[in-house]
Design an enzyme around this catalytic site. Sequence first.
Site, short mmCIF file in Angstrom:
data_model
loop_
_atom_site.label_atom_id
_atom_site.label_comp_id
_atom_site.label_asym_id
_atom_site.label_seq_id
_atom_site.Cartn_x
_atom_site.Cartn_y
_atom_site.Cartn_z
N LYS A 14 0.83 -1.21 0.00
CA LYS A 14 0.00 0.00 0.00
C LYS A 14 0.86 1.26 0.00
CE LYS A 14 -1.81 -0.87 3.95
NZ LYS A 14 -1.21 -2.17 4.10
N LYS A 40 2.17 1.30 11.67
CA LYS A 40 3.56 1.10 11.24
C LYS A 40 4.23 2.43 10.88
CE LYS A 40 3.85 -1.70 7.67
NZ LYS A 40 4.47 -2.25 6.45
#
Length: 696
Positions: A14, A40
């Site tokens: 992504k 993240k």
Amino acid sequence: MFQIAIYGKGGIGKSTMTANVSYILSSEGKRVVQIGCDPKHDSTRLLLGGRTQNTVLDYLRRTPKEDRRLDDVVFEGSGGVRCIEAGGPEPGVGCAGRGILTMFDFLDGGGLDDDGADYRIYDVLGDVVCGGFAVPLRKGYADAVYIVTSGEFMSLYAANNILKGLLNYDDGRPRVGGLILNSRGMDGELEYVRNFADGVGLPIVSVVPRDPLFADAEASGKTLAESHPDSPAADALREVARDIEVKSSNPEMLKYPHPLDDRAMDMVAKGIPVSGSPALEYRRVRNPVDDCWSLKSCAGMGAVAYSKMVRGVHTIVHGPTSCAYMMCCRSDLWTGFRDLHGDGRLVCQDVSCTHLDDSSSVFGGLSELRELIRRRAGLGDECIMVISMCVPGIIGDNIVDLCSEMSDELGIRIVPVPVDGIGAGSASDGIRAVVMKLAEMADPCPVKDPHLINVMGEFRAATDHMSRLDASVFRLLEDAGFSINTVFPGFCDMDGVRRLGRAGFAVRSYDERNNRITCEMVCEGLGTRLMRNPLPRGMRATETWLDEVSEITGRDLGEVKSRMREEYETRLSAIRPRTEGRTAVVVTRPSSDYSWLFEILDDLGVVVLRSRNSTFNRWVVGQTACDGKEPYSTRLAESDAEELAPDIVMSDSQADVGLSARHWRILSPSPGLEGIADWAERLGRAMDAPAREAWR
Ligand code: ADP
Ligand code: MG
């Protein structure tokens, strides 16, 4: 401004896709903001020379409200893309979804809206089945959604879940742009994904090859589109950018989500064509508020209600202020709300609250709890009970370990009751949890005293369906040869709790299923014998109860019984002239046992013309059991009164308020002879009262 959310399973690519697309759009002169919504927080690193930037949530945690500035969290990346990272809490603690909401509030408040961007692109982790990650879909944040997937089943599965989630935020307009196939390089990958795409009715907007150049670009801290603009992979990424541009000006090209059901997903996994097979008519989850017609109880609430009854116990509501407010105001609003710690925060008597706020629900609330326990520690509580609400349950605060750690540190008894608000169930479950914890604090006592009895299940604020603990109870127990050891948990203090194990017997103060189960559990743990019959209401129940006492203790109570019967007759005969032959309509709740009522009316010679059920549960409007026909109402009460012309309408319902006939509210009598005889006297006096008050 056109807003795009890029979803997909963790690690699927992504951020790589998003950063490349942002770069491409930006280098073509468009103004682009990229917002990473993955804990993240590496969404924008390829735009920032490989650096990971400060996250908004870290910033909000560290910075006082008045010092916060949007510019501190927005960084300019290559091609002029403005980069923002939401960040997230420690793994396993806090709620990342809530964090995303907090971030949005800050960005909106800080004026990000006014920046004149052409595109805002959200890079969102999509394999967490949590409504929080759907935030960018709500509140009109995303105009278009793209899903990154490979041919691997888990990533298609995540893509399907994202479509299911989208369905829940369906606001009536099509929003799905399509799938971006980021190739893993498995055999027949395109066919797998095409099968899925056909099934869900979405286009594959681009097929990005697996390419070692991505790693090269990453090593130099750049997007591939910047470092290798002439590669086939860069071409594929430009196709994604093109698709976004086209659909932003032609939103009618966007699609509705049509996720597949489990069977169809199974076919995808096996490579069997799904299009044409009935794709899931996945029903939108109905707004729970529409279906919710009564507030279900909460284990946290039951737990707090009982723990705050015990003197010597200080209760800490570990949760937001609103929970503590709800739990205290019902009984303590007028007397108890006060500023216990002198810090201006509302608490009620013997209850304080950790006042979890937005940031604790993002990052966890143990530090607030630790601080509050420390503050309480010097105040002389014998015991602190910490009761957790929904928020700590969801964010994963481990109150059990914290309480034991702090007990050791501070040398006081700190008892965790981790009911997690509604997490552990209904109020009864919370009550049971607290009662069991209290019972565990009883001193061990293997030798029982057969003359001591515990009165159990007593609630300090007795309501009309519970016995009131008054002189009648003391007299009844005394007649039966008992003295009260402790009344538990209402009226109880920590001494009473410690003494609990001494009694040979226990009696429930009223009859109710949940209370019975709890009492049974407590007595089993203590080795105390629990009587089958609760404290008796009415003469016959009293006699049955005395028979049980004889049976379990071996005491001969024949004389006591006949003395009582005699006294009952004497007292009733004095009342009977006022009641004999008088007529009544009786309205009672079917959920309670009213045998004592019909028995005493019979003994007083009152003729019951009609008996009706009032509402099954008076708090639940509409749920009624009134002779199977219509809910008991003022209208029905009036028509009964007119048709039957009773001397009195007696009821436990509100519906007779304002009735033209004489009416009387039924309250249950106290236990034993005394209780029922007093009750009968009150009824006798009511029969004498004028049918209409003087002013009517
Ligand atoms: P996500 O954001 O979905 O968690 P990333 O974009 O961080 O995933 O990608 C994970 C890793 O996969 C990164 O090291 C990235 O360089 C690599 N990667 C992504 N797409 C490709 C591709 N098409 N070919 C080779 N490597 C890729
Ligand atoms: Mg990422």
